[in-house]
Design a protein around this motif. Structure first.
Motif, PDB file in Angstrom:
ATOM      1  N   UNK A   4     -14.018  37.564   8.279  1.00 21.99           N
ATOM      2  CA  UNK A   4     -13.404  36.305   8.563  1.00 21.99           C
ATOM      3  C   UNK A   4     -12.209  35.900   7.948  1.00 21.99           C
ATOM      4  N   UNK A   5     -12.019  35.994   6.633  1.00 18.67           N
ATOM      5  CA  UNK A   5     -10.968  35.800   5.724  1.00 18.67           C
ATOM      6  C   UNK A   5     -10.055  36.910   6.042  1.00 18.67           C
ATOM      7  N   UNK A   7      -9.750  38.962   8.484  1.00 18.45           N
ATOM      8  CA  UNK A   7      -8.879  38.843   9.608  1.00 18.45           C
ATOM      9  C   UNK A   7      -7.689  37.909   9.657  1.00 18.45           C
ATOM     10  N   UNK A   8      -8.500  36.605   9.260  1.00 17.16           N
ATOM     11  CA  UNK A   8      -6.991  35.607   9.246  1.00 17.16           C
ATOM     12  C   UNK A   8      -5.781  35.690   8.169  1.00 17.16           C
ATOM     13  N   UNK A  11      -3.728  38.258   9.948  1.00 21.08           N
ATOM     14  CA  UNK A  11      -2.969  37.509  11.040  1.00 21.08           C
ATOM     15  C   UNK A  11      -1.682  36.906  10.445  1.00 21.08           C
ATOM     16  N   UNK A  12      -2.008  35.949   9.570  1.00 25.32           N
ATOM     17  CA  UNK A  12      -0.949  35.185   8.883  1.00 25.32           C
ATOM     18  C   UNK A  12       0.231  35.887   8.173  1.00 25.32           C
ATOM     19  N   UNK A 206      -9.470  25.941  -0.102  1.00 22.16           N
ATOM     20  CA  UNK A 206     -10.331  27.206   0.054  1.00 22.16           C
ATOM     21  C   UNK A 206     -11.420  27.092  -1.265  1.00 22.16           C
ATOM     22  N   UNK A 211     -17.298  29.364  -0.458  1.00 21.08           N
ATOM     23  CA  UNK A 211     -17.014  30.971  -0.612  1.00 21.08           C
ATOM     24  C   UNK A 211     -16.661  31.210  -1.873  1.00 21.08           C
ATOM     25  N   UNK A 220      -8.811  38.994   0.925  1.00 22.50           N
ATOM     26  CA  UNK A 220      -7.495  38.932   1.174  1.00 22.50           C
ATOM     27  C   UNK A 220      -6.513  40.181   0.616  1.00 22.50           C
TER      28      UNK A 220
ATOM     29  N   UNK B  71     -22.829  26.067  -4.195  1.00 27.13           N
ATOM     30  CA  UNK B  71     -22.371  26.158  -2.836  1.00 27.13           C
ATOM     31  C   UNK B  71     -23.219  25.364  -2.055  1.00 27.13           C
ATOM     32  N   UNK B  89       1.512  29.940   9.447  1.00 28.05           N
ATOM     33  CA  UNK B  89       1.359  31.112  10.445  1.00 28.05           C
ATOM     34  C   UNK B  89       0.066  31.168  11.237  1.00 28.05           C
ATOM     35  N   UNK B  90      -0.828  30.048  11.227  1.00 31.73           N
ATOM     36  CA  UNK B  90      -1.804  30.149  12.187  1.00 31.73           C
ATOM     37  C   UNK B  90      -1.700  29.087  13.049  1.00 31.73           C
ATOM     38  N   UNK B  98     -10.283  28.964  10.894  1.00 30.25           N
ATOM     39  CA  UNK B  98     -10.588  29.607   9.621  1.00 30.25           C
ATOM     40  C   UNK B  98     -11.310  28.782   8.551  1.00 30.25           C
ATOM     41  N   UNK B 102     -15.101  29.257   6.678  1.00 28.15           N
ATOM     42  CA  UNK B 102     -15.640  29.329   5.430  1.00 28.15           C
ATOM     43  C   UNK B 102     -16.915  28.482   5.086  1.00 28.15           C
TER      44      UNK B 102
END
Lengths: 371, 310
Positions: A4-5, A7-8, A11-12, A206, A211, A220, B71, B89-90, B98, B102
């Protein structure tokens, strides 16, 4: 690693206009300029054979014509002296040879081509006279194979297996490829800014999520490496397919070195980002300047610097990723064997692993006293 | 208790940012942290979220010790930062996805949650927009959506209405009320007392890293001696009249500033009728007269001697 991270992050990066410009468009633009400059350079520096006419009015010394042809310096034509004179006056030939009292070169102007012809003929006359004198005094030498053993040139260099199939100008493109690989350091540095809560609000957000910091980091970083590697591959395709730069049959080795180069560049940026406490913009600026200094020391701008470093401070060459990339690429160019290439590749990869380990250690221990 | 902050101390060198801070927040309430800029609100939130290490004290959330690796606790917390924290950028959708990702790994569930969040902040028409193309109010809404999409039990909003136009501010405050009605406990920090008064069921007022008052709005206002304030717009009042008004029982202070007469009363006392009577008897010309209950600013002023916005 979180897909997930990853991919984004990827993308960014793709949508980041600044990243796209510096990591992809800038090398392509530079390659285009290189191409334009080198094409002109080739045209300027390309050697054209000297046009020499041999007059048919006189008999020329035996072996002269053969020696001239074997030298690859001249384009010979045969004509009468009158024709030769006319062509010389119309600058269709550089000069002509006639033999009256001795070998004579007739030229109209001075210049490089005239000098080449003169030096060659002086040399020829000197050598042939020397041989004539020796044999005249000792005719038995002909039977002993004297002429076969005769060698007027002395070699001082050791022969090494070299690959002559590549153009010398390719070296400049190798330098450009190396620089492109190391540009990933800026993105690597930015990736750590997204992990450290005291660097950006995004990072704080984040960090608040369930995470693990290292999981996010290790998701990343591959995105950054992949993006930079893709940029490098696009550059390679552009160079080979559009600009018709010939990399010979070494492309796979170049691609492998680029991949490791992108990894090491990214990890260098990440390590720098973890170890320093400047603002993100300052970090980006400093890391890109460090990369340019590395590139300078590896001879990307002035080739002689590389040799000065090798001679005066070789250790600097071994710890400079830019130097390892260029040296690996030069090794591919110069040698048919891959010993030196793999040596550079291994050192480069090891540096990347060390940078990665330092980054992880620092990130793991990091706690924030202020945000 | 959803949150229990016990004796928290945080120092930046010689500066004490949090000075033995004690706060308890119950499940289902909207708890306001009110204080001027630099009073320690954001530091308290950062410590609460384990973003900052602190020097002393303990923080428990959902009955468990809060730490960076907690967590299971973090999974049920949503944060809306003071500054908008999204990727330029998203797109709007990608940003929410996004941050939601998480917390929630199940793709199908995440899709539902993201769509609900978009609906909640009314950004449906802007899902394909990039943040730089959004107005300030829309950006704030996106910021909120990113923080609440995973439906957390505890939502922390750190000054979410700073630099927002009145209409967007009202939308945001209404949204927060709705989140609370849906079952989330809210911690809301602000230096706007009106927002805290409008929104919060309980509050703590911070100054120099200390809680100077805590409780319900009424409890906090009851802590001070000031009662109602009578405000009169007058045009020909003399010093002599002012002295006479000061002598009226339960009047604590009389102040005249640019034709506005403010008469403060003791807590629990009402003098509106007496003041009106005095004005009429003495032929004092006046414009408007109204009475005001003490505000949180009055509480802050009485305790610290300075205005909330100082």
């Amino acid at each position: 690693m979180s897909f997930h991270i990853f991919k984004y992050s990827f993308k960014s990066l793709i949508k980041d206009k600044m990243a796209l410009f510096w990591m992809l468009c800038f090398p392509l633009i530079l390659a285009t300029f290189f191409n334009l400059a080198f094409t002109n350079l080739s045209a300027i520096e390309g050697f054209e054979k000297v046009e020499i006419a041999i007059t048919t009015d006189h008999t020329m010394p035996e072996g002269l014509e053969q020696a001239m042809e074997e030298s690859n310096l001249f384009t010979l034509s045969h004509m009468t002296e009158a024709d030769a004179k006319e062509q010389l006056s119309e600058s269709e030939i550089t000069g002509y040879l006639k033999y009256t009292d001795g070998l004579e070169l007739v030229i109209l102007n001075t210049g490089l081509n005239q000098s080449i012809a003169k030096v060659f003929l002086d040399n020829y006359v000197q050598i042939s006279t020397t041989i004539y004198n020796i044999i005249e005094g000792n005719p038995q030498l002909i039977q002993t194979g004297f002429l076969e053993d005769l060698d007027f040139s002395q070699g001082f260099t050791e022969e090494v297996p070299v690959n002559n199939s590549l153009d010398m100008l390719v070296v400049h493109y190798y330098a450009l490829i190396a620089m492109t690989c190391l540009f990933s350091a800026v993105a690597g540095c930015f990736a750590t800014a997204l992990i450290q809560a005291d660097q950006t609000q995004l990072a704080a957000r984040i960090n608040v999520a369930p995470t693990h910091k290292l999981k996010a980091f290790l998701s990343m970083i591959p995105a950054t490496i992949l993006f930079q590697f893709m940029s490098t591959v696009i550059l390679l395709i552009y160079l080979t397919q559009i600009l018709n730069v010939n990399f010979g049959d070494q492309v796979l080795y170049i691609v492998l070195l680029c991949l490791v180069g992108c990894f090491t560049g990214t990890m260098f940026g990440a390590m720098f980002g973890c170890l320093t406490r400047f603002k993100t913009e300052v970090k980006d600026m400093v890391v890109s300047n460090i990369i340019m200094v590395m590139c300078f020391l590896s001879g990307l701008m002035v080739l002689q610097i590389k040799y000065i470093i090798q001679e005066k401070a070789p250790i600097l060459g071994y710890i400079n990723p830019a130097n390892l990339i260029t040296d690996g690429l030069y090794a591919l160019y110069y040698y048919d064997t891959y010993e030196r290439y793999f040596f550079n590749l291994t050192l480069l990869g090891s540096l990347g692993i060390i940078f990665c380990a330092i980054s992880i250690l620092v990130l793991r221990r990091q706690k924030y006293a202020s945000i | 208790m959803i949150v229990k902050i016990d004796n928290l101390v945080k120092r930046y060198g010689d500066l004490i940012a949090l000075d033995h801070l004690n706060i308890e927040i119950k499940e289902g309430e909207i708890f306001g942290l009110l204080g001027p800029n630099g009073s320690g609100k954001t530091t308290a939130i950062n410590c609460l979220l384990s973003l900052l290490k602190f020097d002393k004290g303990s923080i428990k959330i959902f009955g468990k010790e809060m730490k960076p690796s907690a967590y299971d606790i973090k999974r049920d917390i949503g944060i809306v930062m003071q500054n908008v924290a999204v990727f330029d950028e998203l797109t709007v959708y990608e940003n929410i996805d996004y941050f939601c990702g998480l917390y929630v790994t199940d793709k199908k569930k995440r899709k539902e949650l993201v769509e609900e969040a978009i609906e909640f902040v009314a950004l449906k028409d802007f899902v394909k927009f990039y943040p730089p193309k959004l107005s300030g109010g829309l950006l704030r809404r996106l910021n909120i959506a990113c923080g609440i999409a995973h439906k957390p039990k505890l939502i922390i909003l750190d000054e979410p209405t700073v630099a927002v136009d009145p209409q967007s501010r009202n939308n945001i405050l209404e949204g927060i009320k709705k989140l609370n009605e849906q079952g989330s406990t809210i911690i809301y920090t602000s230096h706007y007392m009106e927002e805290i008064e409008q929104l919060c069921s309980r509050l703590a007022i911070l100054d120099k890293g200390k809680v100077i008052a805590t409780g319900t709005k009424e409890e906090v206002k009851g802590m001070i001696s000031l009662g109602e304030k009578i405000v009169v717009e007058t045009f020909n009042i003399s010093e002599d009249h002012l002295s006479k008004i000061r002598e009226i029982p339960n009047v604590t202070d009389v102040e005249l500033k640019e034709n506005i007469l403010t008469v403060k009363q003791k807590s629990g006392a009402s003098n509106l009728v007496n003041i009106m009577h005095y004005i009429a008897e003495n032929d004092i010309s006046y414009g408007k007269i109204y009475s005001e209950l003490p505000t949180l600013n009055d509480v802050f002023l009485e305790i610290t001697g300075k205005e909330l916005r100082d």
